[in-house]
Design an enzyme around this catalytic site. Sequence first.
Site, PDB file in Angstrom:
ATOM      1  CB  CYS A  89      -0.907   0.045   1.223  1.00  0.00           C
ATOM      2  SG  CYS A  89      -1.994  -1.362   1.414  1.00  0.00           S
ATOM      3  CG  HIS A 143      -0.449   3.552   3.812  1.00  0.00           C
ATOM      4  ND1 HIS A 143      -1.264   2.453   3.864  1.00  0.00           N
ATOM      5  CD2 HIS A 143       0.286   3.522   4.942  1.00  0.00           C
ATOM      6  CE1 HIS A 143      -1.017   1.773   4.976  1.00  0.00           C
ATOM      7  NE2 HIS A 143      -0.079   2.407   5.647  1.00  0.00           N
TER       8      HIS A 143
HETATM    9 CA   LIG Z   1      -2.895  -2.153  -0.829  1.00  0.00          CA
END
Ligand SMILES: [Ca+2]
Length: 488
Positions: A89, A143
């Site tokens: 991520c 993120h």
């Molecule tokens: Ca991800």
Amino acid sequence: MNLLAVRALRWEWLLAICLPLLLAAIVVNASAASAAPAPSRPNVLFIVVDDLCADLGAFGVAAARTPNLDRLVARSVKFDRAYCQFPLCSPSRESFLSGRRPESSGAIQQGRTVRSVQPDLAYLPGYFRSHGWYTAAYGKVFHKNDLASWDRYDEAAPISPQEKAALKGRAATRQQGENAPEWLALDCEDADTGDGIVARGVAALLRERAASGQPFFLGAGFRKPHLPWTAPKKYFAQFPRTAIPPLREPPLRDVPLIALQTDLFGIAPPADREEAVAAYYACVAFIDAQVGLLLAELDQLKLWDKTIVVFLSDHGYHLGDHGGLWAKLTDFERCARVPLAIAVPHTKNAGRTTAGIVESLDLYPTLVDLCGLPRPAWLEGRSLAPLLADPAAPWDHAAFTTTIHEGVIGRSVRTDRWRYTEWGDAVATELYDQVADPGNYHNLAADPARAAEILVLKKLLAQNPRTAEIPADAQSPRAAKPKKKSPP
Ligand SMILES: [Ca+2]
């Protein structure tokens, strides 16, 4: 000739003269509309989905049910060979939102931001904001969110109170690890879920901003199908275990152990693969329905003619393939590849597919290019505008993906024919023939007949900047020590 006959003749004349003119006017008008110039300051709707592999109807996987994403792809140019820069991520998003490669910026682990080492950098939405676009988002676009990028931002809790209540007390099912696959059919409506709130929030923003006259950049960050796999029960009902075709794959040959690790966060394999895949697909169908809300809003507000719509995932995902790999963090094709589609106003290429090899990193320069903004000096990707103008345009480029296991960095390059990966300086190497072995099961790196290809790929890989520092906490807590020998 009586009067009636004269009148009839006049009508015939009128029809004979006017009808072709009328038809010609309609044709000219229609072609003018299709050739209408793209707006100079178009809106951007940026849809990013978490942990979504390319198992979608539009990408040829019939078992997944994704009518809305398929409809979006049908309005777009589909990128069949698009790759993330890091299959996790945070480093993936830091890369495509900053326009820098993970090893250039040093953002190669969860939570490390490019902004922390380059404070004056403008992330993609922030750059649009500095050029007069209204920028706003719901959910997980970054993120670790960058507040300076947005005029308005709503995190929309990862899980709603309803989901939280449903999951309460289920920690016992995670005995195999903190993030072992866990799923649950929720007894609630879409609107009561975290992603349902994201979709409705962005739909409201579209309605609010459509009439403002100021161009907008809106982010919709959907969190499923990231674990835990929760979605309203109607989506689970679509996927009985029998709806998932059993996996048939060739045996692994000469694949090094270090390449076969996905357990950085304690991912434990589920006992029943088909049951787990059904839960994952249920979450994909749920996200598909949420994207459908946004498409309906674009229809209703007639925004397609002035809005670029981007749809992508942050990385691919393993679903029990390669003898039982789950989740992310490998350099295999399945994990490096992302679904990507871009819909451009007034395009004549809607529904076409390009085979050009592209990187998530290319999105920043692409959007800057399409919107007529100056290209920031730090961008390392390339504009995809030539492929959007002609999906069959010559395009001879490679894609690079990096991952880390046990403190050993795995650098992978994808060309038209090959995927080549190096682990550390000499821990292991892999070569896969993407034509004969698209899923990467037979490592040819030790085949003397491939020495010439390997030399070329090695040079290609060496062209990229390399980080001098691999963070100590980027090591896998559960992974076995890397070994050179192949698994049995
Ligand atoms: Ca991800």
